[in-house]
Design a protein around this motif. Structure first.
Motif, PDB file in Angstrom:
ATOM      1  N   ASP A 144      13.299  39.148 -29.759  1.00 27.34           N
ATOM      2  CA  ASP A 144      13.789  37.817 -30.144  1.00 27.34           C
ATOM      3  C   ASP A 144      13.454  37.448 -31.588  1.00 27.34           C
ATOM      4  O   ASP A 144      13.676  36.316 -32.004  1.00 27.34           O
ATOM      5  N   THR A 195       9.576  32.795 -29.560  1.00 27.90           N
ATOM      6  CA  THR A 195       9.618  31.979 -30.768  1.00 27.90           C
ATOM      7  C   THR A 195       9.914  30.507 -30.511  1.00 27.90           C
ATOM      8  O   THR A 195       9.381  29.656 -31.198  1.00 27.90           O
ATOM      9  N   ASP A 196      10.735  30.210 -29.509  1.00 29.97           N
ATOM     10  CA  ASP A 196      11.090  28.820 -29.219  1.00 29.97           C
ATOM     11  C   ASP A 196      10.233  28.194 -28.127  1.00 29.97           C
ATOM     12  O   ASP A 196      10.412  27.021 -27.803  1.00 29.97           O
ATOM     13  N   ASN A 197       9.299  28.947 -27.573  1.00 29.82           N
ATOM     14  CA  ASN A 197       8.424  28.418 -26.532  1.00 29.82           C
ATOM     15  C   ASN A 197       7.433  27.425 -27.129  1.00 29.82           C
ATOM     16  O   ASN A 197       6.870  27.663 -28.195  1.00 29.82           O
ATOM     17  N   SER A 198       7.207  26.331 -26.422  1.00 30.79           N
ATOM     18  CA  SER A 198       6.205  25.354 -26.847  1.00 30.79           C
ATOM     19  C   SER A 198       4.818  25.974 -26.739  1.00 30.79           C
ATOM     20  O   SER A 198       4.558  26.804 -25.871  1.00 30.79           O
ATOM     21  N   ASN A 203       6.291  25.063 -31.709  1.00 26.51           N
ATOM     22  CA  ASN A 203       6.668  26.273 -30.978  1.00 26.51           C
ATOM     23  C   ASN A 203       5.919  27.468 -31.567  1.00 26.51           C
ATOM     24  O   ASN A 203       5.233  27.362 -32.577  1.00 26.51           O
ATOM     25  N   GLU A 257      13.405  24.384 -38.919  1.00 26.25           N
ATOM     26  CA  GLU A 257      13.841  25.723 -39.321  1.00 26.25           C
ATOM     27  C   GLU A 257      13.717  25.869 -40.819  1.00 26.25           C
ATOM     28  O   GLU A 257      14.115  25.006 -41.581  1.00 26.25           O
TER      29      GLU A 257
END
Length: 83
Positions: free
Chosen positions: A40, A69-72, A15, A3
């Motif tokens: 998102d 955003t957090d998807n691989s 990601n 982050e």
């Protein structure tokens, strides 16, 4: 990347947000005049401008009203983003 996009994590799965940041920075970090349509991606979050750039240029289209955003990111998805 972690982050904030300041630390390299070679064993961390990339990601969508981190790939958008990398590609956006490679493009010179341009500022885009493009309405954010993803629910998102909050205004001011560290990857927001990169997502705005990726969506406006067609590098990434997200998943309907979310960017994921957090998807691989798979190798196939990365190849499409680079194309």
């Amino acid at each position: 990347m972690t982050e904030g996009g300041t630390s390299f994590g070679p064993d961390v799965t990339a990601n969508c947000a981190s790939i958008a940041i990398v590609l956006w920075r490679m493009a010179g970090s341009p500022v885009m005049n493009y309405a954010m349509r993803f629910t998102d991606v909050k205004q001011g979050v560290w990857y927001a401008e990169a997502v705005r750039w990726a969506a406006s240029g067609g590098s990434a289209s997200g998943y309907g009203d979310t960017f994921g955003t957090d998807n691989s990111v798979t190798r196939g998805q990365l190849a499409v983003m680079l194309w």
